[in-house]
Design an enzyme around this catalytic site. Structure first.
Site, PDB file in Angstrom:
ATOM      1  N   ASP A 286       4.926  20.245  22.413  1.00  0.00           N
ATOM      2  CA  ASP A 286       4.426  18.958  22.932  1.00  0.00           C
ATOM      3  C   ASP A 286       5.324  17.763  22.634  1.00  0.00           C
ATOM      4  O   ASP A 286       4.857  16.628  22.681  1.00  0.00           O
ATOM      5  CB  ASP A 286       3.023  18.651  22.368  1.00  0.00           C
ATOM      6  N   ASP A 510      -7.784  22.687  16.453  1.00  0.00           N
ATOM      7  CA  ASP A 510      -6.814  21.743  17.014  1.00  0.00           C
ATOM      8  C   ASP A 510      -6.876  20.388  16.325  1.00  0.00           C
ATOM      9  O   ASP A 510      -5.948  19.591  16.443  1.00  0.00           O
ATOM     10  CB  ASP A 510      -7.088  21.525  18.501  1.00  0.00           C
TER      11      ASP A 510
END
Length: 571
Positions: A286, A510
């Protein structure tokens, strides 16, 4: 086996060695301007009757709007199929001409293409290449028999590290999974080892370090081949658009990243003790896509991402990691490319490939340090939306016009990954690059899984009723309710795909649902809060996150149970 040989053609006699590589010295003082074009021809893989080759052509003369590369074989080689070029062959003479999408070739620009071929006897190296009729120098090459040794420094990399290999089962994750009711059904699956802070490399009193994992991998390896999957993830100012996965290093701490994180990883991986392992490194999840989508005047921009684009430390960090890890002959670098619901739009797709190319040619790295790319890491995008196609039209409107697809070019990860592979080759990466897709949490099974398209009343009812990905919005990414385990890890499952992998260990959070103090540098992101009503990155929808989640990376039992219940294929 990937082989690289250097063969420089100049206007002088060639001296052919026993292996068929042509070698000559360039004239003293010869510079780039005197060389109209160069060709890098590599045999990526070879067996008794066939081979896979990649060709990269660099144009040093005037810019071109179309091109054709020609060469001739000394033996009976035949091109049987190819990609990123139109191939024709007459006898020994081969022509590779541009496709409609890659005809532009700027001065100093490169284009790559690849093909499969057949042969018998000796797969001899072509010695002369032309670009639009002009003879090129040759920089690199490959040929000879399947037992030819690689050149020093070229490594012994195979085209697909997962082919014919087992994959390392992380004993720490496996123990967590096995301790869950029903978890023994998946506890033997291979998952990624996340090196997400400096202490993850050295290990702690309660967590295995990198050497401990590699030692355990040697025990699992036995006499066959074994892949170890690592996620290298500790950039300065990490994950500038998602607070839950922020890291320990500040935006300017690039030197610390290099000397205390990447250098120690390289030292360990380069230990001859581990030379028999195939080590896959998923590099900085990311990171680079953030520089495309979350900076500048975009509604999704963040001040943190603007800082990281301005200081260049994402580019420098990824380049340094690719360079150093790429020096280890048994390491295979795969760069993260986000997922289709992030990068699949026209104004994100090409620029992401370009910025990865920028990183892959910085800090001493080259495109050859990139073995491939990984899509959907730690995300939930469906592998394949089988109930509708991007080309469907309903009630006079394209599927692209539906609220869910929202003009994206792709509906799922498989089509996105295959298309991005082509885009990367167009951007200058080798034609032999492969793709990984993280399928750890994108199964979307259970009772909510549709069995066909929705009603054809409108394009929205058609897509909404048929979509396998059941998130509220494609931009939701944190601990998604209703998600399930996806396709089990598998080598070479589709064209251009090296493997489906479980890079994100299922059951590891997460991010926390509310702020939780921790010593790992991980913040609280409202996208992990089930009461959050959203932001421009998810079009101001509810987050869809599960409640009561722990800090990122910590075990989340309720999520693991939900993933097993909704697994597809079912457990």
């Amino acid at each position: 086996m990937s082989r690289t040989r250097t063969a420089i053609l100049a206007s002088m006699a060639l001296v052919a060695g026993a292996t068929g590589a042509a070698v000559a010295a360039a004239p003293p003082g010869a510079g780039l301007a005197a060389i109209p074009c160069t060709v890098d021809y590599k045999v990526q893989n070879q067996w008794s009757t066939g081979f896979t080759a990649s060709v990269t052509v660099t144009n040093n003369s005037a810019a071109k709007s179309s091109w054709a590369v020609k060469w001739s074989y000394a033996g009976n080689q035949q091109v049987t199929s190819g990609w990123s070029a139109k191939f024709s062959q007459s006898g020994a003479a081969v022509t590779a001409a541009n496709e409609t999408y890659n005809g532009t070739l700027a001065t100093g620009g490169s284009v790559s293409f690849g093909f499969n071929g057949s042969y018998s006897g000796t797969n001899t190296l072509p010695t002369t290449f032309t670009l639009d009729g002009v003879t090129c120098n040759v920089d690199g090459g490959g040929g000879g028999g399947p037992t030819d040794p690689p050149d020093p420094g070229s490594g012994n990399r195979v085209d697909n590290p997962y082919a014919g290999a087992k994959v390392y089962v992380n004993p720490e994750w496996s123990a967590n999974a096995a301790a869950e009711p029903g978890g023994s059904r998946v506890a033997g699956q291979p998952t990624g080892v996340w090196l997400d802070r400096i202490s993850a490399v050295t290990g702690t009193a309660s967590k295995m370090g990198l050497r401990a994992h590699l030692d355990a991998a040697l025990q699992q390896k036995g006499t066959g081949e074994l892949v170890v999957q690592l996620v290298v993830y500790d950039l300065p100012g990490r994950d500038c658009s998602a607070l839950s996965s922020n890291g320990e290093l500040g935006p300017t701490e690039i030197d610390k990243y290099k000397t205390q994180f990447i250098d120690p990883i390289k030292t360990i991986l380069a230990d001859p003790k581990y030379a028999g392992l195939r080590i896959v490194a998923a590099v900085e999840i990311d990171s680079l896509p953030n520089l495309v989508t979350n900076t500048g005047s975009r509604a999704t921009a963040t001040p943190q991402c603007d800082v990281m684009k301005a200081n260049g430390n994402y580019i420098k960090g990824v380049g340094y990691a690719l360079n150093k890890l790429g020096d280890v002959p048994n390491v295979y670098n795969y760069v993260d490319i986000g997922h289709h619901g992030w990068i699949g739009w026209d104004d994100n797709f090409g620029p992401t490939a370009d910025i990865i190319k920028q990183a892959a040619t910085s800090e001493g790295a080259t495109v050859n340090d990139v073995h491939g790319f990984i899509a959907n890491t730690a995300n939930f995008s469906a592998l394949k939306e089988s109930n509708f196609s991007i080309n469907d039209t309903v009630a006079g409107k394209s599927v692209r016009e539906s609220k869910w697809v929202d003009w994206n070019r792709y509906t799922d990860e498989l089509s996105y990954a295959q298309a991005f592979r082509n885009q990367a080759v167009t951007a200058g990466f080798p034609a032999g690059v492969g793709m990984l897709i993280d399928t750890s949490r994108n199964g979307w099974g259970g009772t909510a899984r549709p069995t066909g398209p929705g009603p054809s009343t409108s394009v929205d009812t058609y897509v909404e009723g048929g979509r396998i990905d059941r998130r509220i919005h494609v931009g939701n990414w944190c601990n998604q309710a209703g998600a399930g385990l996806g396709e089990r890890p598998k080598a070479a499952p589709a064209a251009g795909i090296d493997a489906y992998v479980w890079m994100k260990p299922p059951g590891e959070s997460d991010g926390s649902s509310s702020a939780i103090p921790n010593d790992e540098g991980k913040g609280f992101d409202r996208m992990c809060d089930p009461t959050y009503t959203g932001n421009p990155r998810n079009n101001n929808n509810m987050s869809g996150a599960l409640p009561n989640a722990p800090v990122a990376g910590h075990w989340f039992s309720a999520q693991f149970q939900e993933l097993m219940r909704n697994a597809y294929p079912p457990l």
